[in-house]
Design an enzyme around this catalytic site. Structure first.
Site, PDB file in Angstrom:
ATOM      1  N   ASP A   1      10.832  52.802  91.041  1.00 56.82           N
ATOM      2  CA  ASP A   1       9.531  53.214  91.562  1.00 56.82           C
ATOM      3  C   ASP A   1       9.645  54.140  92.771  1.00 56.82           C
ATOM      4  OD1 ASP A   1      10.553  51.189  93.158  1.00 56.82           O
ATOM      5  OD2 ASP A   1       9.119  49.710  92.487  1.00 56.82           O
TER       6      ASP A   1
ATOM      7  N   GLU B   1       1.878  45.144  89.719  1.00 58.27           N
ATOM      8  CA  GLU B   1       1.076  44.223  90.502  1.00 58.27           C
ATOM      9  C   GLU B   1       0.351  43.223  89.588  1.00 58.27           C
ATOM     10  OE1 GLU B   1       2.114  44.247  93.236  1.00 58.27           O
ATOM     11  OE2 GLU B   1       1.462  45.822  94.582  1.00 58.27           O
TER      12      GLU B   1
ATOM     13  N   ASP C   1       3.954  38.855  95.844  1.00 60.57           N
ATOM     14  CA  ASP C   1       2.903  38.572  94.858  1.00 60.57           C
ATOM     15  C   ASP C   1       3.473  38.407  93.445  1.00 60.57           C
ATOM     16  OD1 ASP C   1       3.608  41.141  94.149  1.00 60.57           O
ATOM     17  OD2 ASP C   1       1.611  42.021  94.416  1.00 60.57           O
TER      18      ASP C   1
ATOM     19  N   HIS D   1       5.477  40.548  91.902  1.00 59.41           N
ATOM     20  CA  HIS D   1       5.682  41.795  91.129  1.00 59.41           C
ATOM     21  C   HIS D   1       7.161  42.095  90.898  1.00 59.41           C
ATOM     22  CE1 HIS D   1       5.545  44.331  95.120  1.00 59.41           C
ATOM     23  NE2 HIS D   1       6.796  44.042  94.818  1.00 59.41           N
TER      24      HIS D   1
END
Ligand code: F6R
Length: 263
Positions: free
Chosen positions: A67, A143, A136, A138
């Site tokens: 990413d 997400e 979270d 991910h």
């Protein structure tokens, strides 16, 4: 999933680097998926050590990063391009032509994402994908709610991710709101996956993704659907797991089990 619990961050880094090095020795032109963030810094340091001390050869390796923040140019000090150069690429003999990190400041992100997927395909697909895990849950920047079929695309970052990553920026307002990220579907196509995690702050999410139900709300749970996924975590990150004894028994008896089944 194979769960390898190590004592410290340093042990997690060494064990994960050894796994990566083993794959490169086995296949010199390995296609390696790479992650950024705090977690893999130790792993990359160990890989550099193996390169320097044992001559681990990256000259035929191709790498694809997961990413990049939308809007950041490759030379921006907060870009993942910059991170990779500083923490790994400039210390090893990888051919710059074989290095792919998504370009955050591309004019046409949608077209670029298609191109990125095409490069992965053309390279023969990812052999080994290295992952971290966000607070979270991910993987890459997939997400909560990301489809398990998702491909490389632009994704809006979740509030928790923006807060978690604010530590790298002067102020929280500077954290980009969007990222180009490989999809969960892209990641699941890797032949092997290794996820690394450390520290008490990852303990809850590690218990959830390893022992909880599969859900797109915690995209790391998608690894439960992969047949060759290994998780290497330190004792703090493993502290909320309920089946530690079992994982440790399997880790310690792996070789005798493999012998018994003739592998
Ligand atoms: C980074 C990436 C992210 C990180 C995750 C954990 O390329 O894909 O999913 O792996 O946010 O980050 P750290 O390691 O900083 O806790």
């Amino acid at each position: 999933m194979e769960i390898i619990i190590t004592k410290t961050y340093e042990d997690m880094s060494r064990v994960s680097a050894e796994i990566i090095a083993r794959e490169i020795k086995r296949k010199h032109n390995l296609v390696l998926g790479l992650a950024t963030g705090d977690t893999p810094i130790g792993t990359y340091k160990e890989l550099v050590k193996i390169h320097r001390n044992e001559g681990l050869d990256f000259s035929k390796v191709t790498s694809f990063n997961l990413d990049e923040y939308v809007g950041l140019a490759p030379l921006h000090p907060n870009s993942y391009n910059f991170f990779m150069r500083e923490n790994l690429f400039r210390h090893i003999n990888i051919n710059p032509e074989n290095v792919y990190v998504p370009q955050g400041n591309t004019d046409d992100p949608e077209e670029y994402c298609l191109w990125y997927e095409e490069q992965i395909r053309k390279s023969g697909g990812i052999d080994l994908q290295v992952l971290g895990i966000g607070g979270d849950g991910h993987i890459a920047f997939n997400e909560p709610g990301s489809s398990f079929a998702s491909r490389t695309r632009v994704k809006a970052l979740y509030r928790q991710t923006i807060e978690d990553n604010a530590r790298f920026f002067a102020k929280i307002e500077d954290v980009p709101r969007f990222a180009i990220t490989m999809g969960v579907g892209t990641i699941l196509e890797a032949r092997k996956i290794i996820l690394i995690a450390n520290g008490r702050k990852k303990a809850d999410v590690c218990a959830e993704f390893i022992e909880g139900p599969v859900t797109s709300q915690i995209t790391a749970t998608a690894l439960q659907l992969h047949t060759e996924a290994t998780v290497v975590l330190d004792e703090e990150a493993a502290s909320k797991l309920s089946r530690t004894e079992y994982y440790n028994w399997v880790r310690d008896h792996k070789h005798s089990v493999q012998k018994m089944i003739g592998r």
